[in-house]
Enzyme design. Structure first.
Site, PDB file in Angstrom:
ATOM      1  N   GLY A  15      52.024   3.154   8.136  1.00 51.33           N
ATOM      2  CA  GLY A  15      51.775   1.910   8.493  1.00 51.33           C
ATOM      3  C   GLY A  15      51.900   1.820  10.205  1.00 51.33           C
ATOM      4  O   GLY A  15      52.184   0.921  10.507  1.00 51.33           O
ATOM      5  N   ASN A  17      49.508   2.106  12.419  1.00 51.47           N
ATOM      6  CA  ASN A  17      48.424   1.130  13.036  1.00 51.47           C
ATOM      7  C   ASN A  17      48.776  -0.334  12.567  1.00 51.47           C
ATOM      8  O   ASN A  17      48.536  -1.135  13.388  1.00 51.47           O
ATOM      9  CB  ASN A  17      47.262   1.628  12.333  1.00 51.47           C
ATOM     10  N   ARG A  68      38.366  -0.703 -13.046  1.00 52.20           N
ATOM     11  CA  ARG A  68      38.224  -0.686 -11.279  1.00 52.20           C
ATOM     12  C   ARG A  68      38.063  -2.029 -11.116  1.00 52.20           C
ATOM     13  O   ARG A  68      38.450  -2.796 -10.165  1.00 52.20           O
ATOM     14  CB  ARG A  68      37.370   0.368 -10.950  1.00 52.20           C
ATOM     15  N   MET A  93      44.005   3.800   1.333  1.00 50.09           N
ATOM     16  CA  MET A  93      43.421   4.861   0.694  1.00 50.09           C
ATOM     17  C   MET A  93      42.704   4.847  -0.352  1.00 50.09           C
ATOM     18  O   MET A  93      42.488   5.556  -1.563  1.00 50.09           O
ATOM     19  CB  MET A  93      44.441   6.062   0.676  1.00 50.09           C
ATOM     20  N   ILE A  95      38.711   2.693  -1.962  1.00 45.37           N
ATOM     21  CA  ILE A  95      37.567   2.009  -1.433  1.00 45.37           C
ATOM     22  C   ILE A  95      37.360   0.620  -2.055  1.00 45.37           C
ATOM     23  O   ILE A  95      37.792   0.414  -3.214  1.00 45.37           O
ATOM     24  CB  ILE A  95      36.161   2.747  -2.039  1.00 45.37           C
ATOM     25  N   ASN A 108      37.747  -0.931   9.297  1.00 46.95           N
ATOM     26  CA  ASN A 108      38.441   0.119   8.598  1.00 46.95           C
ATOM     27  C   ASN A 108      38.583   1.157   9.847  1.00 46.95           C
ATOM     28  O   ASN A 108      37.632   1.211  10.990  1.00 46.95           O
ATOM     29  CB  ASN A 108      37.414   0.790   7.768  1.00 46.95           C
ATOM     30  N   THR A 109      39.714   1.869   9.730  1.00 43.33           N
ATOM     31  CA  THR A 109      39.902   2.861  10.868  1.00 43.33           C
ATOM     32  C   THR A 109      39.937   4.345  10.297  1.00 43.33           C
ATOM     33  O   THR A 109      40.477   4.399   9.204  1.00 43.33           O
ATOM     34  CB  THR A 109      40.929   2.641  11.644  1.00 43.33           C
ATOM     35  N   HIS A 110      39.413   5.182  11.002  1.00 42.19           N
ATOM     36  CA  HIS A 110      39.368   6.473  10.417  1.00 42.19           C
ATOM     37  C   HIS A 110      39.530   7.629  11.627  1.00 42.19           C
ATOM     38  O   HIS A 110      38.944   7.537  12.662  1.00 42.19           O
ATOM     39  CB  HIS A 110      37.763   6.925   9.746  1.00 42.19           C
TER      40      HIS A 110
HETATM   41  C1  GAR Z   1      45.162   6.631   9.975  1.00 40.75           C
HETATM   42  O1  GAR Z   1      44.887   7.919  10.861  1.00 40.75           O
HETATM   43  C2  GAR Z   1      43.987   6.250   9.525  1.00 40.75           C
HETATM   44  O2  GAR Z   1      42.722   6.438  10.222  1.00 40.75           O
HETATM   45  C3  GAR Z   1      43.764   6.975   8.283  1.00 40.75           C
HETATM   46  O3  GAR Z   1      45.035   7.166   7.778  1.00 40.75           O
HETATM   47  C4  GAR Z   1      45.986   7.068   8.659  1.00 40.75           C
HETATM   48  C5  GAR Z   1      47.122   6.046   8.601  1.00 40.75           C
HETATM   49  O4  GAR Z   1      48.042   5.982   9.258  1.00 40.75           O
HETATM   50  N1  GAR Z   1      42.878   6.520   7.198  1.00 40.75           N
HETATM   51  C6  GAR Z   1      41.906   7.444   6.786  1.00 40.75           C
HETATM   52  O5  GAR Z   1      41.966   8.557   6.643  1.00 40.75           O
HETATM   53  C7  GAR Z   1      41.077   6.650   5.655  1.00 40.75           C
HETATM   54  N2  GAR Z   1      39.846   7.375   5.403  1.00 40.75           N
HETATM   55  P1  GAR Z   1      49.249   4.646   9.541  1.00 40.75           P
HETATM   56  O6  GAR Z   1      49.766   4.704   8.013  1.00 40.75           O
HETATM   57  O7  GAR Z   1      50.339   5.400  10.141  1.00 40.75           O
HETATM   58  O8  GAR Z   1      48.511   3.688  10.216  1.00 40.75           O
END
Ligand code: GAR
Length: 209
Positions: A15, A17, A68, A93, A95, A108-110
């Site tokens: 967490g 982000n 689901r 994690m 969908i 969403n962030t990737h």
């Molecule tokens: C982040 O880098 C995010 O982009 C990734 O998980 C991490 C979470 O970090 N998400 C994915 O890979 C989704 N496909 P955090 O829990 O420290 O924010």
């Protein structure tokens, strides 16, 4: 044009982000605030961060539902109860299904430069492919795996000595700043989506109006 004052943030792990969004929204001029944090599992640092910030939390575990579709409906209802303008999937994690995607815009962030290396192992897959530049992508979620319209991207060089953890940490430093910037701008300026093209505020994209 949509605006994004009330945020529900979804997490599955550390967490960081989420923490960046909590920190940014402590300043009212940021324009958005986290009204709830949801997770698909207990005992994660992301939930502890929310509690420390006195933000309400909820947990919906897939295994607690028969199907689901039942889980999709339950998490959508929980999200809806906080009346968000924008849902932010920040290291969540799972969908999200139609009940959430049809009801709310979901950001969403990737940790890769989409459309390369979608999925749960974006950093590992980019390293294994031998790319010399990777990065992060902030996108609007759709029903696919990291396939939605791209809002913003930033590049991060790969160093020869990088392992997955080191590279991911460097990407996350950039990712947190980018996510905070984009969420704040979306909240303050609004955004529009036309096909795959996302525009924040009154960006004309070079077209005459
Ligand atoms: C982040 O880098 C995010 O982009 C990734 O998980 C991490 C979470 O970090 N998400 C994915 O890979 C989704 N496909 P955090 O829990 O420290 O924010």
């Amino acid at each position: 044009m949509s605006k994004a004052g009330r945020l529900v943030v979804l997490v599955s792990g550390s967490g960081t982000n989420l923490q960046a969004l909590l920190d940014a929204s402590a300043d009212p001029s940021y324009g958005a605030r986290v009204v709830a944090v949801g997770a698909d599992r207990d005992g994660i640092e992301g939930l502890a961060r929310a509690s420390k910030a006195e933000v309400p939390t909820f947990v919906e575990k897939l295994r607690d539902y028969g199907t689901r579709a039942d889980w999709d409906a339950a998490i959508a209802a929980k999200i809806a109860s906080y009346e968000p303008d924008l849902v932010v999937s920040a290291g969540f994690m799972k969908i999200l299904g139609a009940p959430t995607l049809d009801a709310f815009p979901v950001l969403n962030t990737h940790p890769a430069l989409l459309p390369s290396f979608p999925g749960a192992h974006g950093v590992r897959d980019a390293l294994a492919h031998g790319v010399k530049v990777t990065g992060c992508t902030v996108m609007l979620a759709d029903s696919g795996i990291d396939t939605g319209p791209i809002v913003a991207q930033e590049a991060v060089p790969v160093r020869p000595e990088d392992d997955e953890a080191e590279l991911h940490e460097r990407i996350k430093t950039v990712e947190r700043r980018l996510l905070v910037d984009i969420v704040g701008r979306m909240a303050r300026e609004g955004w529009t989506v036309s096909g795959r093209i996302v525009r924040i505020g009154n960006q004309s994209g070079g077209e005459s109006t």
